[in-house]
Enzyme design. Structure first.
Site, PDB file in Angstrom:
ATOM      1  N   ASP A  72      80.212 -26.249  29.357  1.00 31.07           N
ATOM      2  CA  ASP A  72      80.390 -25.630  28.040  1.00 31.07           C
ATOM      3  C   ASP A  72      79.803 -26.559  26.988  1.00 31.07           C
ATOM      4  O   ASP A  72      79.853 -27.785  27.123  1.00 31.07           O
ATOM      5  CB  ASP A  72      81.864 -25.342  27.733  1.00 31.07           C
TER       6      ASP A  72
ATOM      7  N   CYS B 203      81.902  -9.748  26.348  1.00 30.27           N
ATOM      8  CA  CYS B 203      83.010  -8.849  25.999  1.00 30.27           C
ATOM      9  C   CYS B 203      82.646  -8.169  24.686  1.00 30.27           C
ATOM     10  O   CYS B 203      83.463  -8.057  23.790  1.00 30.27           O
ATOM     11  CB  CYS B 203      84.342  -9.581  25.960  1.00 30.27           C
TER      12      CYS B 203
ATOM     13  N   GLY C  18      87.870 -20.987  30.866  1.00 32.07           N
ATOM     14  CA  GLY C  18      87.799 -21.236  32.299  1.00 32.07           C
ATOM     15  C   GLY C  18      88.503 -20.263  33.218  1.00 32.07           C
ATOM     16  O   GLY C  18      88.672 -20.556  34.393  1.00 32.07           O
TER      17      GLY C  18
ATOM     18  N   CYS D  68      78.641 -21.015  30.627  1.00 26.61           N
ATOM     19  CA  CYS D  68      79.472 -21.002  29.409  1.00 26.61           C
ATOM     20  C   CYS D  68      80.901 -20.791  29.891  1.00 26.61           C
ATOM     21  O   CYS D  68      81.409 -19.677  29.892  1.00 26.61           O
ATOM     22  CB  CYS D  68      79.060 -19.861  28.502  1.00 26.61           C
ATOM     23  N   ALA D  69      81.531 -21.835  30.321  1.00 22.44           N
ATOM     24  CA  ALA D  69      82.699 -21.677  31.188  1.00 22.44           C
ATOM     25  C   ALA D  69      84.052 -21.690  30.487  1.00 22.44           C
ATOM     26  O   ALA D  69      85.025 -21.146  31.011  1.00 22.44           O
ATOM     27  CB  ALA D  69      82.668 -22.760  32.258  1.00 22.44           C
ATOM     28  N   ALA D  70      84.155 -22.325  29.331  1.00 19.36           N
ATOM     29  CA  ALA D  70      85.480 -22.527  28.725  1.00 19.36           C
ATOM     30  C   ALA D  70      85.996 -21.228  28.097  1.00 19.36           C
ATOM     31  O   ALA D  70      85.195 -20.441  27.600  1.00 19.36           O
ATOM     32  CB  ALA D  70      85.397 -23.613  27.667  1.00 19.36           C
TER      33      ALA D  70
ATOM     34  N   ASP E 192      74.313 -27.974  26.160  1.00 19.78           N
ATOM     35  CA  ASP E 192      73.861 -26.687  25.646  1.00 19.78           C
ATOM     36  C   ASP E 192      73.170 -25.998  26.819  1.00 19.78           C
ATOM     37  O   ASP E 192      72.141 -26.471  27.300  1.00 19.78           O
ATOM     38  CB  ASP E 192      72.871 -26.931  24.498  1.00 19.78           C
TER      39      ASP E 192
HETATM   40  C1  LIG Z   1      82.832 -15.900  26.183  1.00 19.66           C
HETATM   41  S1  LIG Z   1      83.244 -17.586  26.129  1.00 19.66           S
HETATM   42  C2  LIG Z   1      83.312 -17.958  27.820  1.00 19.66           C
HETATM   43  C3  LIG Z   1      84.564 -17.532  28.487  1.00 19.66           C
HETATM   44  C4  LIG Z   1      84.710 -18.113  29.857  1.00 19.66           C
HETATM   45  N1  LIG Z   1      83.605 -17.768  30.724  1.00 19.66           N
HETATM   46  C5  LIG Z   1      86.023 -17.690  30.521  1.00 19.66           C
HETATM   47  O1  LIG Z   1      86.027 -16.772  31.329  1.00 19.66           O
HETATM   48  O2  LIG Z   1      87.053 -18.297  30.226  1.00 19.66           O
HETATM   49  C6  LIG Z   1      81.770 -18.340  25.641  1.00 19.66           C
HETATM   50  C7  LIG Z   1      81.744 -19.844  25.740  1.00 19.66           C
HETATM   51  O3  LIG Z   1      80.393 -20.235  25.557  1.00 19.66           O
HETATM   52  C8  LIG Z   1      80.375 -21.483  24.931  1.00 19.66           C
HETATM   53  N2  LIG Z   1      79.016 -21.654  24.401  1.00 19.66           N
HETATM   54  C9  LIG Z   1      78.499 -21.166  23.251  1.00 19.66           C
HETATM   55  N3  LIG Z   1      77.201 -21.530  23.153  1.00 19.66           N
HETATM   56  C10 LIG Z   1      76.896 -22.227  24.268  1.00 19.66           C
HETATM   57  C11 LIG Z   1      75.732 -22.881  24.735  1.00 19.66           C
HETATM   58  N4  LIG Z   1      74.601 -22.859  24.040  1.00 19.66           N
HETATM   59  N5  LIG Z   1      75.800 -23.550  25.899  1.00 19.66           N
HETATM   60  C12 LIG Z   1      76.962 -23.590  26.613  1.00 19.66           C
HETATM   61  N6  LIG Z   1      78.087 -22.989  26.209  1.00 19.66           N
HETATM   62  C13 LIG Z   1      78.054 -22.309  25.062  1.00 19.66           C
HETATM   63  C14 LIG Z   1      81.492 -21.404  23.930  1.00 19.66           C
HETATM   64  O4  LIG Z   1      81.941 -22.691  23.585  1.00 19.66           O
HETATM   65  C15 LIG Z   1      82.530 -20.595  24.693  1.00 19.66           C
HETATM   66  O5  LIG Z   1      83.440 -21.450  25.299  1.00 19.66           O
END
Ligand SMILES: C[S@@+](CC[C@H](N)C(=O)[O-])C[C@H]1O[C@@H](n2cnc3c(N)ncnc32)[C@H](O)[C@@H]1O
EC number: 2.1.1.203
Length: 730
Positions: free
Chosen positions: A218, A324, A192, A188-190, A245
């Site tokens: 993501d 978080c 980023g 879940c990278a965005a 996903d």
């Molecule tokens: C806490 S943020 C991640 C922050 C990121 N790791 C960073 O350090 O910048 C959670 C992310 O999970 C993504 N997300 C939510 N459900 C997801 C899924 N089922 N699969 C992949 N990504 C998912 C969201 O779009 C969001 O960008």
């Protein structure tokens, strides 16, 4: 890896550079930081001793201090750190007061309490490269006292040499123990910020291209382009961005050793979506919408992602689960559930030794799942039926006997008042054997099925012409077309730059099937293997670092100039002819040239540089500066700067964006005061904002190629800018 960074063309186009501290559009001042349910819920959970409650609640209502880390290769980062310490922190912060307002060894300072310290060097971040300023961005922006610091932060952020990241958000990559050969998945990278750290750790201080890679994924297509933006800053050939996903992430196939097999990752970051109540200090609007149901609803998604992560993990591999959120239902409950299901195949690791000086509390072993009306339940049987959709048996804490086996105390909880940060949860798990629901046989069957599907698609493809935009479940991306051994463009480029035969041209790719190739990107062999074997089964968004760009200047024998982004990856392969040695004075002369129409004449440069330039034909070249002082250092600690340059008819230029230009000048100890405008007195003329390019040292206009950045990337660049500005991560 200061080498793997920068270039923000898209951002420049948008005119969004330099807005590192712009106040978020909606006014956070007006938000009342109160929520009765929040307080009731966390008192019920006992997330801190009663004696600390007041400090906790006061702290979580305050604005967050500013934190940043210096990025890049050790040598370049250390050089910048020296500048930070000598030129900014000591002089700028309370220059007339006690110099101990700067604390480089938290805990050892006996005279000042942490409350009195304005500047803290985060003790647990390696090499002293991360800093916390007890000033909000607004404080820095609004006060004339800090105008030089403000200018510095803007320009170094623009050039990608510092990264504004919340302190606690730096923790997960640090405890993941990434090495250069690791296959790393960021589920879940965005947007980023942690992916960037993972890539930096992958590259380490080794100049070789890592054999490992990072796949950053993501679910949100738009947010994937924020990852593209981050990747562009790092200039790594070892990153792939995917849009899946992650709870149902497809397997990746590799054929690295001839026969197909499923990729198992050495390291996985599972920074899941969460309620984000640990970020209330920077996102005060969470006060308005916080409720207990939110965490309950997220539990299942979080568990599903972690479970899939563990399936994709190599035996012996490590996974970091982080949120978080302060909520045990999103934190320990997910870990406890998965540990129980894994039945000994997975265990928690104690990683506190990797975070010296970090204040935290151990994970909880008891909590009370609660309904929206903040009624806590000791056991599932007590939960009224109306809440059964929300509260499930698996959310409950382990029994005493179970808890003794799970060691949830190895999880790390950082609360806002511990060291004036956001709240955070992190747990590191190691996979010791196959999970109870996994079996080798199943994997092989799956792999065979995948292969069958793959070859069916191949057959189908041969019968229909390939469309420019393929569609996999509604997604469209330009194809990734790797050079084959006989690519007609290659001999031309290879001969011009005397490229070593060790550089495999099949690692170069373009994004257009037909027409003239404009940009040529470079990936590592490992990334190439993944792209080639998975492009039809996984939604790949982006990969490759721009390395050669078509150049329309007819004075050059080769149709492609070098691109700064990819230079660090291919520099070891470029022959001596087009590598021009320059001195520090040459570098300063080239970079301080303000007028693109009047570049420095060759005769103004050092004799060695002149000699080299006079011996080569016009066109793209590398300008290489190696710091003399440390040239013979056995640890190879000398500062090396390689810039794309241009040998003109009688002149030479560096081809460097303004923010990078200021950065390099700073590292050389040159005078950058013309960029350091005091906005309280003058209207800025130096262009730290990057919005114009008046001071950038640019190549002849006719040789500049029209590089059309995809719309999504431009939008994402602006979006990242906004997010970084508002500091919203979750
Ligand atoms: C806490 S943020 C991640 C922050 C990121 N790791 C960073 O350090 O910048 C959670 C992310 O999970 C993504 N997300 C939510 N459900 C997801 C899924 N089922 N699969 C992949 N990504 C998912 C969201 O779009 C969001 O960008």
């Amino acid at each position: 890896m200061g080498k793997f960074k920068k270039s923000k063309k898209g951002r420049n186009k948008q005119g969004n550079e330099g807005k590192w501290d712009e106040t978020p559009r909606r006014s956070y001042q007006d938000i009342v930081r109160e929520n009765e349910d929040f307080e009731k819920y966390y008192k019920l959970q006992g997330i801190c001793p009663d004696s600390e409650w007041d400090t906790f609640i006061t702290s979580i209502k305050e604005n967050l201090p500013t934190t940043f880390r210096i990025t890049g290769s050790k040598v370049e980062a250390k050089a910048l750190l020296k500048v930070v310490k000598s030129e900014f922190f000591k002089d700028i912060l309370n220059p007339t007061q006690n110099s101990k307002t700067v604390d480089e060894s938290v805990g050892e300072n006996e005279e000042l309490s942490p409350d009195e310290l304005k500047l803290i060097n985060l003790p647990w971040y390696p090499d002293g490269l991360a800093w916390q300023l007890k000033l909000t961005r607004k404080d820095i922006r609004r006060s004339e006292e800090y105008f030089r610091l403000h200018n510095f932060l803007i320009s170094e952020t623009n050039s990608g040499n510092i990264s504004r990241q919340e302190a606690v958000s730096m923790i997960p990559p640090l405890v993941l123990d990434v090495q250069s050969h690791h296959k790393v998945l960021d589920m879940c990278a965005a947007p980023g910020s942690k992916t960037s750290q993972l890539i930096e750790l992958l590259h380490g201080d080794n100049n070789n291209i890592p054999t490992g890679y990072v796949i950053a994924n993501d679910i949100d297509n738009k947010r994937c382009y924020m990852l593209v933006h981050q990747a562009k800053r790092l200039n790594s050939p070892c990153i792939i961005i995917t849009n899946q996903d992650s709870g149902a992430m497809p397997n990746f196939i590799t054929k690295s050793d001839g026969k197909p097999s499923i990729v198992k990752f050495d390291r996985i970051l599972c920074d899941v979506p969460c309620s984000g109540d640990g970020t209330m200090r920077k996102n005060p609007d969470i006060w308005l919408k916080w409720n207990a149901a939110n965490g309950n609803n997220l539990h299942r998604i979080q568990w599903r992602i972690l479970r899939r992560g563990l399936e994709m993990l190599e035996i012996g591999g490590q996974i970091v689960y982080s949120t978080c959120s302060l909520n045990p239902v999103e934190d320990e409950a997910v870990i406890s559930r998965i540990l129980k299901e894994a039945n000994g195949a997975v265990e928690l690791l104690d990683v506190t030794s990797k975070l010296p000086g970090l204040k935290f509390v151990p994970g909880m072993s008891h909590w009370l799942p609660a309904s929206r009306d903040i009624k806590g339940y000791e056991k599932y049987e007590d939960v009224p039926e109306e809440w059964h959709q929300q509260i499930i048996p698996q959310m409950f804490p382990p029994s005493k006997e179970e808890a003794e086996k799970l060691h949830l105390d190895k999880c790390i909880r950082v609360l806002p008042h511990h060291q004036d940060t956001g709240g955070f949860f992190v747990a590191v798990l190691v996979k010791n054997k196959l999970l109870p629901w996994e079996s080798e046989k199943k994997e092989v069957e799956l792999e065979n099925k995948d292969q069958e599907k793959g070859s069916k698609r191949e057959n189908d493809k041969t019968n229909e012409p390939q469309r420019k935009k393929r569609r996999i479940q509604g997604y469209k991306e330009d194809p990734f077309i790797f050079f084959d051994e006989n690519e007609p463009l290659w001999p031309l480029i290879r001969n011009f730059y005397e490229i070593d035969s060790k550089l495999d041209p099949t690692c170069l790719l373009t994004r257009c099937k037909e027409g003239k190739k404009k940009n040529i990107y470079f990936t590592s062999p490992g990334v190439r293997d993944i792209v080639i074997n998975n492009a039809d089964r996984v939604k790949l968004i982006n990969t490759g670092v721009k390395t050669f760009v078509r150049c329309y200047n007819t004075d050059m024998e080769c149709a492609f100039r070098l691109a700064q982004e990819g230079l660090q990856s291919i520099i070891p392969f470029i022959g001596p002819k087009r590598r021009v040695p320059i001195t520090k004075d040459d570098l300063i002369t080239l970079l301080t040239c303000d007028n693109p129409k009047l570049p420095p004449e060759i005769f103004r440069l050092s004799p060695k540089c002149q000699e080299h330039l006079n011996a080569i034909s016009q066109g793209s070249c590398v300008l290489s500066f190696v710091e003399e002082d440390n040239k013979n250092d056995p640890d190879n600690n000398s500062l090396k700067l390689h810039l794309v340059g241009w040998r003109g008819k009688t002149s030479a230029r560096g081809y460097v964006p303004t923010a990078d230009c200021v950065h390099y000048l700073r590292l050389c100890g040159a005078d950058v005061s013309k960029y350091d405008v005091n906005k309280f007195k003058n209207k800025p003329t130096g262009d730290l904002s990057g919005e114009g390019d008046s001071n950038s040292v640019k190549i002849d206009v006719e040789c500049e190629v029209n590089e059309n950045e995809p719309e999504e990337i431009i939008e994402a660049d602006a979006e990242v800018e906004k997010m970084e500005t508002a500091n919203t991560v979750s």
